[in-house]
Write an enzyme that holds these catalytic residues in place. Sequence first.
Site, short mmCIF file in Angstrom:
data_model
loop_
_atom_site.label_atom_id
_atom_site.label_comp_id
_atom_site.label_asym_id
_atom_site.label_seq_id
_atom_site.Cartn_x
_atom_site.Cartn_y
_atom_site.Cartn_z
N HIS A 205 2.96 8.86 -3.34
CA HIS A 205 1.41 8.22 -3.61
C HIS A 205 0.93 8.68 -4.82
O HIS A 205 -0.16 8.72 -5.13
CB HIS A 205 0.59 8.70 -2.21
CG HIS A 205 0.37 9.98 -2.20
ND1 HIS A 205 1.03 10.82 -1.76
CD2 HIS A 205 -0.86 10.67 -2.50
CE1 HIS A 205 0.52 12.12 -1.73
NE2 HIS A 205 -0.68 11.95 -2.40
C1 UD1 Z 1 -5.93 11.49 -2.34
C2 UD1 Z 1 -5.98 12.78 -2.73
C3 UD1 Z 1 -4.50 13.36 -2.93
C4 UD1 Z 1 -4.18 13.39 -1.59
C5 UD1 Z 1 -4.05 12.02 -1.03
C6 UD1 Z 1 -3.43 11.94 0.36
C7 UD1 Z 1 -7.60 13.02 -4.66
C8 UD1 Z 1 -7.82 13.24 -6.25
N1 UD1 Z 1 -6.60 12.69 -4.38
O1 UD1 Z 1 -5.01 10.40 -3.34
O2 UD1 Z 1 -4.79 14.66 -3.53
O3 UD1 Z 1 -2.63 13.78 -1.80
O4 UD1 Z 1 -5.45 11.56 -0.95
O5 UD1 Z 1 -3.42 10.52 0.96
O6 UD1 Z 1 -8.60 13.46 -4.17
N2 UD1 Z 1 -7.09 3.50 -0.23
C9 UD1 Z 1 -7.14 2.70 1.13
N3 UD1 Z 1 -7.89 3.31 2.17
C10 UD1 Z 1 -8.23 4.71 2.35
C11 UD1 Z 1 -8.31 5.33 1.18
C12 UD1 Z 1 -7.73 4.99 -0.15
O7 UD1 Z 1 -6.89 1.76 0.96
O8 UD1 Z 1 -8.61 5.07 3.51
C13 UD1 Z 1 -6.52 3.14 -1.45
C14 UD1 Z 1 -7.64 2.54 -2.18
O9 UD1 Z 1 -7.24 1.49 -2.96
C15 UD1 Z 1 -7.83 3.55 -3.27
C16 UD1 Z 1 -6.54 4.48 -3.21
O10 UD1 Z 1 -5.75 4.02 -2.14
O11 UD1 Z 1 -8.49 3.26 -4.35
C17 UD1 Z 1 -6.55 5.53 -3.78
O12 UD1 Z 1 -7.32 6.54 -2.68
P1 UD1 Z 1 -8.10 8.05 -3.16
O13 UD1 Z 1 -8.40 8.80 -2.05
O14 UD1 Z 1 -8.81 7.62 -4.48
O15 UD1 Z 1 -6.78 8.60 -3.73
P2 UD1 Z 1 -5.35 9.09 -2.90
O16 UD1 Z 1 -4.15 8.33 -3.74
O17 UD1 Z 1 -5.40 8.70 -1.54
#
Ligand code: UD1
Length: 373
Positions: A205
């Site tokens: 991821h």
């Molecule tokens: C985040 C953390 C990362 C951690 C990971 C675990 C940061 C910078 N990154 O990354 O360190 O390893 O979580 O999973 O804080 N999304 C969903 N549903 C959700 C959350 C996210 O669909 O509940 C999708 C959205 O499209 C979003 C993307 O995932 O834009 C990224 O989510 P985000 O929390 O920004 O970063 P992660 O890649 O999950």
Amino acid sequence: MKPILLVVGARPNFMKAASLVSAAREADLRTTLVHTGQHYDPELSRVFFDELELPEPDISLGIGSGTHASQTARIMLEFEPVLREIDPALFVGVGDVNSSLACSLVAIKEHYPVAHVEAGLRCRDPWMPEEVNRRLTDHLATLLFTTSRDADANLAAEGIPADRVHLVGNTMIDTLLRFRDAARARSVGDRFGLDGQPYAVLTLHRPANVDDVEQLADIMDSVRRVGELAPVVFPVHPRTRRQLEDERVLGRLESEGRVVLTEPLGYVDFIGLVDGARLVLTDSGGIQEETTVLGVPCLTLRTSTERPVTVTAGTNTVVGTDPDLIVAEATRVLFGERPATRVPELWDGRAGERIVAVIQRELAELGSPSARV
Ligand code: UD1
């Protein structure tokens, strides 16, 4: 007595916080729990509260997704009045996600002392968002709780006074040890039709691996080739699923049949799946640690790790993302001896207790650790 304020936001925070919450409860240390809502999908958030017996958050900020700037800024804006209202003795942030940095920054500017759990980890990749979050959070903190001696050395090299730093062990491993037997009993591999055969588990991821489609396609090519050696179970993070769908790589992998795609799993199922695996391929931080304790070989699909103890003591090999190298290393692991592994110092299930003991001592001695800010 004012409470301590513990903030969680994203999936890896929940298992780290679970150990702290239960240790604080045991020690009668009043805790207020805030969930920023950085992760909000049920399988990235709700399931962890249920399984880990985390109490309902006292306050949920409901932030959701966004660019780094907008997510970080929205967390800060929503958190500031909440912090003032709670008026804690100490703010406690865990890990290296955007929520950890955003709330630490608000807390220190409001003159609340900051404690950072999982301090001092460094991969030395200045572009990695978590590395930015780690560095900055550590320099805002008055109390820094570390998982390993390399983290202590990193903090010393950055000029952080040694009396702020406490080597306590690993709260994520506290939770792993608590649920390991329950996870084993589930025989999760069987649910994926693996019927006792050796299998691999993949998680992916990191933006550096999945946001660039060419890069992701290369990694998927190596995964397909590993699948020819042993079936690969791949719980797909939402960030990754979106990319795979866009490029139709997902369909190609599914039709191969040896790479089994699934939704993100709950905590206990995931630990059970990893525990039964012959090999794990991952770009996660926490999974490098969990495989070390479970004694399962791990190939880290990154060029660096902030958790070197998982390489020197544990089962981890940092292989990078070159497809030929990934397949070569996977072949070596699948057909070789299981590596000797040593559980790192203090990864014994009691880190949460140690952290709570230090916090109680600090609060009793100083009234508030802010006296040292
Ligand atoms: C985040 C953390 C990362 C951690 C990971 C675990 C940061 C910078 N990154 O990354 O360190 O390893 O979580 O999973 O804080 N999304 C969903 N549903 C959700 C959350 C996210 O669909 O509940 C999708 C959205 O499209 C979003 C993307 O995932 O834009 C990224 O989510 P985000 O929390 O920004 O970063 P992660 O890649 O999950």
